[in-house]
Design a protein around this motif. Sequence first.
Motif, short mmCIF file in Angstrom:
data_model
loop_
_atom_site.label_atom_id
_atom_site.label_comp_id
_atom_site.label_asym_id
_atom_site.label_seq_id
_atom_site.Cartn_x
_atom_site.Cartn_y
_atom_site.Cartn_z
N THR A 141 40.91 72.34 76.06
CA THR A 141 39.70 72.04 76.87
C THR A 141 39.52 70.81 76.99
N LEU A 142 39.34 69.98 78.45
CA LEU A 142 38.58 68.94 78.71
C LEU A 142 37.96 68.35 77.21
N GLY A 143 36.59 69.26 77.39
CA GLY A 143 35.60 68.80 76.24
C GLY A 143 36.48 68.25 74.47
N GLU A 144 37.64 68.98 74.41
CA GLU A 144 38.46 68.72 72.85
C GLU A 144 39.14 67.53 73.75
N ARG A 145 39.44 67.33 74.71
CA ARG A 145 40.78 66.37 74.55
C ARG A 145 39.60 64.80 74.94
N GLU A 146 38.09 64.56 75.57
CA GLU A 146 37.32 63.82 75.20
C GLU A 146 36.57 63.86 73.53
N ASN A 147 36.95 64.53 73.07
CA ASN A 147 36.40 64.12 71.58
C ASN A 147 37.26 63.57 70.55
N VAL A 155 45.31 63.39 61.82
CA VAL A 155 44.93 64.16 62.07
C VAL A 155 45.80 65.47 62.13
N ILE A 156 45.58 66.71 61.65
CA ILE A 156 46.28 68.26 61.67
C ILE A 156 45.52 69.30 63.13
N PHE A 157 46.06 69.42 63.72
CA PHE A 157 45.88 70.81 64.55
C PHE A 157 45.65 71.89 63.94
N VAL A 200 51.50 69.08 72.40
CA VAL A 200 50.12 68.32 71.90
C VAL A 200 50.08 68.01 70.72
N ALA A 201 51.15 68.51 70.18
CA ALA A 201 52.03 67.75 68.71
C ALA A 201 52.56 66.31 69.29
N GLU A 202 52.96 66.35 70.05
CA GLU A 202 54.41 65.28 70.34
C GLU A 202 53.61 63.97 71.13
N SER A 203 52.22 64.94 72.16
CA SER A 203 51.46 63.75 72.46
C SER A 203 50.79 63.41 71.81
N ASN A 242 51.69 68.35 62.59
CA ASN A 242 50.76 67.61 62.90
C ASN A 242 50.01 68.66 63.44
N LEU A 243 50.75 70.06 63.76
CA LEU A 243 50.41 71.34 64.09
C LEU A 243 50.74 72.59 63.42
#
Length: 740
Positions: free
Chosen positions: A181-187, A200-202, A225-228, A239-240
């Motif tokens: 989400t937008l909040g997760e991207r900002e965090n 960081v591991i997702f 997400v993992a590649e970015s 990392n995913l």
Amino acid sequence: MSQIENYKNLAASLKSASDLLNLNSTSQIHQNVITVCNHLANPNFRIAVFGPFNHGKSTLLNAILENRTLPIDLIPTTGAAITVKYGSDVRTRIMLINGTEVYRSGTEILQQFAILDGNRQMRKDVASVEVFCPHPFLETGVEFVDLPGTNDREEQDNLVKKQLLGVDLVVQLLDARKLMTLGERENLRDWLLDRGIKTVIFVANFINLLEPDEQKQVQNRLLFVAESFRAALPPGFSNLYRVDALPALRARLKGDVAAATSSGLVAFEAALQNIVGILQQNRGDVRSPRVQAIADQIQQSLKAKIDPILIEIQSFDEKQNTKIEIKQKAANLINQGFINSSRELREWLALPNLFAKYQADAAVALVENNFKSWQTNVLKKDLTELQLAVVKWLYQAYNFFQAERPEDLSISFPSEPQVTLPPRPNNSDDLSQPSSIAVGGGIGWLLGGPVGAAVVGSISYLLNKNLQQEDEKLANESYHQQVAKICIVAIEDYFSRFSYQGLSTLAAYEQQAIKIICFEVAQEPLEVIQKREELQRLINNFNQLQRELATSKIFLNYQLYPEILKHNNTKREYFPQPEKVSTYSTKTPREQQQQENFAKNTNIKVESPRQRVSPPPPSPRPEEIEAKFRNWELDEEIARMKAEMRSPGSHTGKQQQKNQTKTAPQQPKTQVEKDKIAHAYNILGLPTNASLTEVKQAYRTLVKKWHPDLFVNKSQQQKQAQEKMHFINEAYTILSEIHN
């Protein structure tokens, strides 16, 4: 030095800098410093599970721990950062802010201290929450941190941001149903990347709740997400990961290995243990970026305090140094002028010079009963001029420095010469009045007529002879030669006493001058002293932190500040270096002169008194003209420095001269003024765009060429020089005014 010691010193420097910045204990940066420092001191490897509330963070940790260790519910429950450590049995320790420790077996106590209350608020009195668990992964020195969910309350978000700086690996839990989400991207950007947290591991949760076709789409989005995001993980590891947290927990509680494997938990645990095993060996590389981020903030804050104070102190020092430099230069110039004038007076008082210049005239004045008048009109006049030239420099010093007020130099004259005449021969037709003694007032009244004239004429003769005649020759001399010799000896004695007294007085006066040609460097104002001390503390801390960072191989793009020299806050006096003068012999000048000079001919010619006229003054030597001109330059330079001292924004003398040289002259307003200025430039032989420095140089050159004193024996040329100097002075005055 070990890495542990390096980190210990680095943590101490960070805390010291934080204290020096006077940060509020509740400020974000202060809290971050405390967290980072505690993290540096912690030997364990910390793993935090991070994400919004209700993403299953506690559920995932319980599945890994194979127990319902942490509280879970359908509403946000975790109200504190719960650290899970290794222990022989399950137990809980709660530390309260007031220092109270609550230590219980099991984890039921968490329901009281570590979950949100009915208003979904965290407890204010809890300092830390620790759970001990006998899990083999924890026994390897690993700690798990269960964080409150984000995007719920600001207070919880602040706690999470603070705790993230104190972990070595972040497991960011994602909800597959609303991936990134937008909040997760900002965090991800603000809370992790920008703060140096890159390990960081997702982990995607809730994929099992999606339809099969949706799961495929989510898998593609997860790969994006993992590649970015390029995590700082060991090579060869992803990392995913996908973990269905709740099914995984249920499988573990039932001991269903197949179900745990299908949930993705087993694959994730294996990767996690391998990643941690590698990162534990390079813990410094993991923690350095976090330290670098917070240290950069500290250094920036220190610089923000250092630079304004440094500029202020440097400006103050520059002004003070400029004033001191001006005073030092003035003291040296005044001292130089004083030394030159004193030397000139000392040379004038030297007995050979007194004899050479005045002995003949003084002896003649004594014979003519005119000694007192001659002493007043000639000797005293010359002495007064020389004394005033010496004293003038001390008054310059007093006016400039306001030190001890000088006294006038007063060299007294000895008593007038006294002579005893020999008996007159009886066969002299010229001697009509027998007498034996003439004292003080002269002997002219006793030796009138031809005899007096003969005595005066004999003075010239005897001064060209050796006065140390044998006694038997004295009887063969004529009476008037005997009287002349007595007068010469009396004058010698007079000048011997005068020279000795004068040189002694001058020597004592030169010692007094040391107290006058000096200045005091005042103590700094208390405000400046305090700012200088504060600046020293800030710079010392900045440099120390920079060195500790470099020792720990953490490099920031800052340069060390140069060390600030401790300022001497005591009052100091500055004295120019005195000129060394020759010491005086313990013998009286009379004895020295008899021993050194009486055996030599003095070679001074004196005219007969009836034919004698005042000789023209000798032509001054070029060096005398140069000395007079130098004194004029000294006076001008001191006057300029006085003006600089009164100017609030004065520069150094060189800078002032530079600015003065570059300043354009004032433009004339009328044609008459323009013609007058052009004529002035023409007289000095300069172009109309000449600078003030060039004007002064041309003026110096012309003065040395046309000074009237150079033509004292050439009346026609002297008159021409006086007229020339009049125009030169007038031109210099005009051009000086338009340049100032």
